[in-house]
Motif scaffolding. Structure first.
Motif, short mmCIF file in Angstrom:
data_model
loop_
_atom_site.label_atom_id
_atom_site.label_comp_id
_atom_site.label_asym_id
_atom_site.label_seq_id
_atom_site.Cartn_x
_atom_site.Cartn_y
_atom_site.Cartn_z
N LYS A 47 1.09 -0.97 -0.07
CA LYS A 47 0.15 -0.05 0.19
C LYS A 47 0.67 1.77 -0.23
CE LYS A 47 -3.62 2.76 3.11
NZ LYS A 47 -3.43 2.69 4.11
N PHE A 48 1.12 2.44 -1.31
CA PHE A 48 1.58 3.71 -1.08
C PHE A 48 0.28 4.69 -0.30
CE2 PHE A 48 2.48 7.65 -2.95
CZ PHE A 48 3.65 7.62 -2.79
N ASP A 49 1.35 4.84 0.83
CA ASP A 49 0.48 6.07 1.34
C ASP A 49 1.48 7.61 1.81
OD1 ASP A 49 0.07 4.37 3.29
OD2 ASP A 49 1.33 3.88 4.56
N TYR A 50 0.54 8.02 1.22
CA TYR A 50 0.32 9.85 0.76
C TYR A 50 0.99 10.73 1.82
CZ TYR A 50 -1.33 8.28 -3.88
OH TYR A 50 -1.61 7.74 -4.97
N ARG A 51 1.97 10.85 1.77
CA ARG A 51 2.52 12.43 2.18
C ARG A 51 1.70 13.46 2.24
NH1 ARG A 51 8.12 11.18 3.38
NH2 ARG A 51 8.64 12.57 1.64
N ALA A 52 1.60 14.46 3.59
CA ALA A 52 1.14 16.01 2.88
C ALA A 52 1.68 16.44 2.01
CB ALA A 52 0.42 16.37 4.57
N PRO A 53 1.83 17.52 1.50
CA PRO A 53 3.08 18.79 1.11
C PRO A 53 3.88 19.12 1.94
CG PRO A 53 1.23 18.71 0.03
CD PRO A 53 0.71 17.99 0.92
N ARG A 54 5.58 18.84 1.61
CA ARG A 54 6.34 19.46 2.46
C ARG A 54 6.73 20.95 2.00
NH1 ARG A 54 9.96 14.86 5.27
NH2 ARG A 54 7.70 13.64 6.11
N PHE A 55 7.42 21.84 3.13
CA PHE A 55 7.60 22.99 2.41
C PHE A 55 8.97 23.61 2.97
CE2 PHE A 55 3.19 22.80 1.34
CZ PHE A 55 2.88 23.48 0.48
N LEU A 56 10.05 23.58 2.21
CA LEU A 56 10.89 24.26 2.34
C LEU A 56 11.12 25.33 3.40
CD1 LEU A 56 13.67 22.48 0.04
CD2 LEU A 56 12.70 21.52 2.13
N VAL A 57 11.45 25.79 4.37
CA VAL A 57 11.56 27.08 5.23
C VAL A 57 12.25 27.16 6.05
CG1 VAL A 57 9.01 27.42 5.41
CG2 VAL A 57 9.68 26.52 6.98
N ASP A 58 12.71 28.41 6.39
CA ASP A 58 13.96 28.48 7.78
C ASP A 58 13.20 29.32 8.92
OD1 ASP A 58 16.44 31.22 7.43
OD2 ASP A 58 16.25 28.95 8.84
N LEU A 59 12.88 28.42 9.70
CA LEU A 59 11.79 29.27 10.53
C LEU A 59 12.50 29.29 12.34
CD1 LEU A 59 8.98 30.40 10.58
CD2 LEU A 59 8.42 28.42 11.37
N PRO A 60 12.34 30.16 13.07
CA PRO A 60 13.04 29.65 13.85
C PRO A 60 11.52 29.14 15.11
CG PRO A 60 12.65 32.18 13.91
CD PRO A 60 12.33 31.36 12.52
N ILE A 61 12.61 28.42 15.63
CA ILE A 61 11.36 27.60 16.87
C ILE A 61 12.15 27.50 17.87
CG2 ILE A 61 10.50 26.23 14.67
CD1 ILE A 61 12.68 24.42 16.59
N ARG A 62 11.13 26.83 19.16
CA ARG A 62 11.89 26.38 20.42
C ARG A 62 10.81 24.99 20.81
NH1 ARG A 62 12.54 30.89 24.94
NH2 ARG A 62 14.30 30.69 23.75
N LEU A 63 11.54 24.57 21.25
CA LEU A 63 10.94 23.27 21.56
C LEU A 63 10.85 23.10 23.41
CD1 LEU A 63 12.49 20.37 19.58
CD2 LEU A 63 10.26 20.75 19.44
N THR A 64 10.29 22.55 23.85
CA THR A 64 10.20 22.46 25.32
C THR A 64 9.65 20.70 25.47
OG1 THR A 64 9.61 24.39 25.42
CG2 THR A 64 9.06 22.88 27.23
N PHE A 65 10.90 19.59 25.84
CA PHE A 65 10.05 18.92 26.28
C PHE A 65 10.75 18.65 28.20
CE2 PHE A 65 11.38 18.60 22.48
CZ PHE A 65 10.96 17.16 22.05
N GLY A 66 9.66 18.16 28.67
CA GLY A 66 9.24 18.83 30.25
C GLY A 66 9.65 19.85 31.14
N SER A 67 11.06 19.90 31.98
CA SER A 67 12.18 20.74 32.11
C SER A 67 13.07 21.53 31.09
CB SER A 67 11.74 20.45 33.35
OG SER A 67 13.12 19.77 33.69
N SER A 68 13.32 20.73 30.31
CA SER A 68 13.81 21.61 28.83
C SER A 68 13.63 21.89 28.17
CB SER A 68 15.44 20.28 28.40
OG SER A 68 14.75 19.13 27.53
N MET A 69 14.35 23.15 27.38
CA MET A 69 13.75 24.21 25.90
C MET A 69 15.25 24.13 25.49
SD MET A 69 12.29 27.74 26.60
CE MET A 69 12.54 27.76 28.99
#
Length: 112
Positions: free
Chosen positions: A3-25
């Protein structure tokens, strides 16, 4: 036959992010985004299958979305969005539309 699973279109960008996992950022850059997840460049690799939150902001638009680590590697990490509501998903779709729409003044650059 596989079975072929279709993926959503992906877009190349350059965007700042902040990840938070528990008490670490950790700050990093989103280099590719879709409504399913995003590819990240980070200083520290992520723990596989960890859950946390990512904050994305672009101009006056800011959204926080729960994520699960889908890929952790030496060159990039990938996270999958874990939406808590349809509204949250709609907000992310709006952000992607802003990022991939017609170019305006300064901001993240669509690389595609």
């Amino acid at each position: 036959m596989r079975k072929f699973d279709y993926r959503a279109p992906r877009f190349l960008v350059d965007l700042p992010i902040r990840l938070t996992f528990g008490s670490s950022m950790q700050d990093g850059r989103c280099t590719e985004i879709s409504i399913e997840g995003m590819k990240l460049e980070l200083r520290e690799p992520l723990c596989p299958d960890c859950c946390g939150t990512v904050r994305l902001s672009y101009k006056d638009f800011m959204i926080e979305v729960p994520v699960r680590v889908a890929h952790s590697g030496s060159s990039y990490d990938g996270v999958k969005f874990v939406y808590e509501s349809d509204e949250q998903r709609d907000e992310l779709i709006r952000l992607i539309a802003l990022l991939t729409g017609p170019k305006q003044n300064s901001g993240p650059v669509l690389l595609r």
